[in-house]
Design a protein around this motif. Sequence first.
Motif, mmCIF file in Angstrom:
data_model
loop_
_atom_site.group_PDB
_atom_site.id
_atom_site.type_symbol
_atom_site.label_atom_id
_atom_site.label_comp_id
_atom_site.label_asym_id
_atom_site.label_seq_id
_atom_site.Cartn_x
_atom_site.Cartn_y
_atom_site.Cartn_z
ATOM 1 N N ARG A 196 0.861 -1.028 -0.138
ATOM 2 C CA ARG A 196 0.083 -0.216 -0.094
ATOM 3 C C ARG A 196 0.906 1.286 -0.136
ATOM 4 O O ARG A 196 0.366 2.272 0.331
ATOM 5 N N ARG A 197 2.114 1.204 -0.514
ATOM 6 C CA ARG A 197 3.207 2.284 -0.444
ATOM 7 C C ARG A 197 2.597 3.375 -1.235
ATOM 8 O O ARG A 197 2.488 4.404 -0.829
ATOM 9 N N GLU A 198 1.932 3.226 -2.271
ATOM 10 C CA GLU A 198 1.549 4.544 -3.079
ATOM 11 C C GLU A 198 0.489 4.964 -2.430
ATOM 12 O O GLU A 198 0.479 6.309 -2.215
ATOM 13 N N GLU A 199 -0.303 4.453 -2.093
ATOM 14 C CA GLU A 199 -1.553 4.910 -1.174
ATOM 15 C C GLU A 199 -1.183 5.777 -0.159
ATOM 16 O O GLU A 199 -1.553 7.042 0.166
ATOM 17 N N LEU A 200 -0.151 5.127 0.639
ATOM 18 C CA LEU A 200 0.225 6.047 2.188
ATOM 19 C C LEU A 200 1.263 7.084 1.510
ATOM 20 O O LEU A 200 1.228 8.132 2.120
ATOM 21 N N GLN A 201 1.777 6.918 0.546
ATOM 22 C CA GLN A 201 2.881 8.150 -0.004
ATOM 23 C C GLN A 201 1.911 9.521 -0.396
ATOM 24 O O GLN A 201 2.213 10.533 -0.172
ATOM 25 N N LEU A 202 0.841 9.015 -0.918
ATOM 26 C CA LEU A 202 0.050 10.140 -1.225
ATOM 27 C C LEU A 202 -0.607 11.044 -0.087
ATOM 28 O O LEU A 202 -0.750 12.369 -0.381
ATOM 29 N N LEU A 203 -0.582 10.451 1.040
ATOM 30 C CA LEU A 203 -1.147 11.127 2.142
ATOM 31 C C LEU A 203 0.085 12.228 2.741
ATOM 32 O O LEU A 203 -0.316 13.146 3.487
ATOM 33 N N LYS A 204 1.549 11.909 2.115
ATOM 34 C CA LYS A 204 2.516 13.199 2.689
ATOM 35 C C LYS A 204 2.391 13.297 4.029
ATOM 36 O O LYS A 204 2.572 14.441 4.631
ATOM 37 N N VAL A 205 2.430 12.244 4.756
ATOM 38 C CA VAL A 205 2.496 12.387 6.362
ATOM 39 C C VAL A 205 4.012 12.861 6.698
ATOM 40 O O VAL A 205 5.094 12.617 6.051
ATOM 41 N N ASP A 206 3.794 13.490 7.585
ATOM 42 C CA ASP A 206 5.248 13.907 8.381
ATOM 43 C C ASP A 206 5.635 12.994 9.581
ATOM 44 O O ASP A 206 6.976 13.002 9.940
ATOM 45 N N ARG A 207 4.838 12.228 10.073
ATOM 46 C CA ARG A 207 5.191 11.434 11.355
ATOM 47 C C ARG A 207 4.164 10.213 11.384
ATOM 48 O O ARG A 207 3.049 10.294 11.030
ATOM 49 N N VAL A 208 4.784 9.230 11.953
ATOM 50 C CA VAL A 208 3.918 7.768 12.260
ATOM 51 C C VAL A 208 3.977 7.693 13.782
ATOM 52 O O VAL A 208 5.050 7.782 14.267
ATOM 53 N N ILE A 249 -0.321 13.400 10.479
ATOM 54 C CA ILE A 249 0.214 12.407 11.277
ATOM 55 C C ILE A 249 -0.593 11.202 10.395
ATOM 56 O O ILE A 249 -1.734 10.923 10.249
ATOM 57 N N LEU A 250 -0.020 9.911 10.682
ATOM 58 C CA LEU A 250 -0.320 8.760 10.442
ATOM 59 C C LEU A 250 -0.314 7.777 11.784
ATOM 60 O O LEU A 250 0.624 7.411 12.162
ATOM 61 N N LEU A 251 -1.658 7.629 12.181
ATOM 62 C CA LEU A 251 -1.748 6.880 13.197
ATOM 63 C C LEU A 251 -1.817 5.269 12.831
ATOM 64 O O LEU A 251 -2.325 4.992 11.919
ATOM 65 N N VAL A 252 -1.049 4.455 13.554
ATOM 66 C CA VAL A 252 -1.051 2.886 13.191
ATOM 67 C C VAL A 252 -1.574 2.234 14.267
ATOM 68 O O VAL A 252 -1.193 2.147 15.453
ATOM 69 N N ASP A 253 -2.544 1.117 13.622
ATOM 70 C CA ASP A 253 -2.838 0.088 14.758
ATOM 71 C C ASP A 253 -3.108 -1.373 13.998
ATOM 72 O O ASP A 253 -2.757 -1.435 12.857
ATOM 73 N N ASP A 254 -3.353 -2.400 14.913
ATOM 74 C CA ASP A 254 -3.308 -3.808 14.144
ATOM 75 C C ASP A 254 -4.622 -3.708 13.341
ATOM 76 O O ASP A 254 -4.519 -4.015 12.160
ATOM 77 N N VAL A 255 -5.828 -3.500 13.728
ATOM 78 C CA VAL A 255 -6.866 -3.545 13.354
ATOM 79 C C VAL A 255 -7.761 -2.257 13.694
ATOM 80 O O VAL A 255 -7.700 -1.611 14.771
ATOM 81 N N LEU A 256 -8.842 -1.948 12.843
ATOM 82 C CA LEU A 256 -9.676 -1.238 13.251
ATOM 83 C C LEU A 256 -11.102 -1.414 13.225
ATOM 84 O O LEU A 256 -11.615 -2.104 12.255
ATOM 85 N N THR A 257 -11.974 -1.371 14.176
ATOM 86 C CA THR A 257 -13.073 -1.867 14.440
ATOM 87 C C THR A 257 -14.430 -0.631 14.283
ATOM 88 O O THR A 257 -14.770 -0.231 13.187
ATOM 89 N N THR A 258 -14.634 -0.280 15.495
ATOM 90 C CA THR A 258 -15.667 1.215 15.465
ATOM 91 C C THR A 258 -14.759 2.470 15.221
ATOM 92 O O THR A 258 -15.522 3.143 14.561
ATOM 93 N N GLY A 259 -13.697 2.317 15.260
ATOM 94 C CA GLY A 259 -12.604 3.518 15.128
ATOM 95 C C GLY A 259 -12.710 4.497 16.184
ATOM 96 O O GLY A 259 -11.933 5.339 16.255
ATOM 97 N N ALA A 260 -13.161 3.710 17.491
ATOM 98 C CA ALA A 260 -13.286 4.713 18.589
ATOM 99 C C ALA A 260 -11.837 5.171 19.139
ATOM 100 O O ALA A 260 -11.390 6.296 19.348
ATOM 101 N N THR A 261 -10.870 4.070 19.119
ATOM 102 C CA THR A 261 -9.645 4.194 19.747
ATOM 103 C C THR A 261 -8.713 5.345 18.886
ATOM 104 O O THR A 261 -8.264 6.404 19.232
ATOM 105 N N CYS A 262 -8.993 5.070 17.466
ATOM 106 C CA CYS A 262 -8.085 6.077 16.540
ATOM 107 C C CYS A 262 -8.810 7.614 16.537
ATOM 108 O O CYS A 262 -7.939 8.622 16.451
ATOM 109 N N SER A 263 -10.133 7.486 16.894
ATOM 110 C CA SER A 263 -10.805 8.878 16.712
ATOM 111 C C SER A 263 -10.636 9.626 17.862
ATOM 112 O O SER A 263 -10.264 10.860 17.936
#
Length: 271
Positions: free
Chosen positions: A142-154, A230-244
């Motif tokens: 998913r490199r191309e998709e991630l590169q398009l986000l132009k994030v400064d920090r993971v 910012i790019l937030l990273v987790d193993d899975v996303l369910t409701t999105g509550a944590t990342c939100s």
Amino acid sequence: MNSVNNTDAAKPAAGLSINKRSRSWWSAPLREVLDLAFPPRCLLCEVIDYSSNSHSGSYCSECAEQLCPLPINRCLCCGAEIGLYSMSENGCTHCRHRNLRFESVTCLGMYEGPIRKAILAAKWSFSAVPIRSLGRLLATERREELQLLKVDRVIPIPQHWRQRVFRHFNPAWIIAEEIASALQVPCDAHLLYRQRQTRAQKRVPVSQRFGNQAEAFSLQDMHVVDGERILLVDDVLTTGATCSEATKLLRQNGARECHVAVLGRVLDSSA
Ligand SMILES: [Zn+2]
Ligand SMILES: [Zn+2]
């Protein structure tokens, strides 16, 4: 903490060519002996695969294909699979009713079949090799998709220190390292931390998961993310509550955009 690439970190700055030459005469025979004693196996189907670099942990080409299904139509907001001709600028049926604060979700695929099997095996392995392999797969496929986000920090979603006592590693941190290394941006695993322990999301009813994560996070330094993507990273996303909830805090401290990357997207019904 900056991203760590173990291979690069081990490389000496000078004398590389000399070391390479002196190592070359014995490394190939050693590899052959190792292959005979410990045949390289695919991490998922365990088929012996001499063509792969399975000693460092990888998947055979057939499994790798199943773990990275060709991108079909996904919701731009939550990453869920949606109908081929459905539009999702304003979310989809899985996320429209939620107040998801992040901008987008990148994932390998839905949390089902081989992806679900590989994630579960990797998360509960004593070794970090399988989760790192999945992180590398996400970063490369998913490199191309991630590169398009132009994030400064993971930034990986952190565990509470009590969780760390019982787990050998934080899967989110390892996946984040692989993505940051591929994007050549810093991986900051200590900036975001959990200021209180929350109940495991999978043990909380779906309707209470946003409340369970409320005010769960804090930042070590409030000025670092000012103006950043910012790019937030987790193993899975369910409701999105944590990342939100993490996005809310980062935005309050000046982050310009927050995106999410996960291995698998879990729908509520299969949570
Ligand atoms: Zn395989
Ligand atoms: Zn959606």
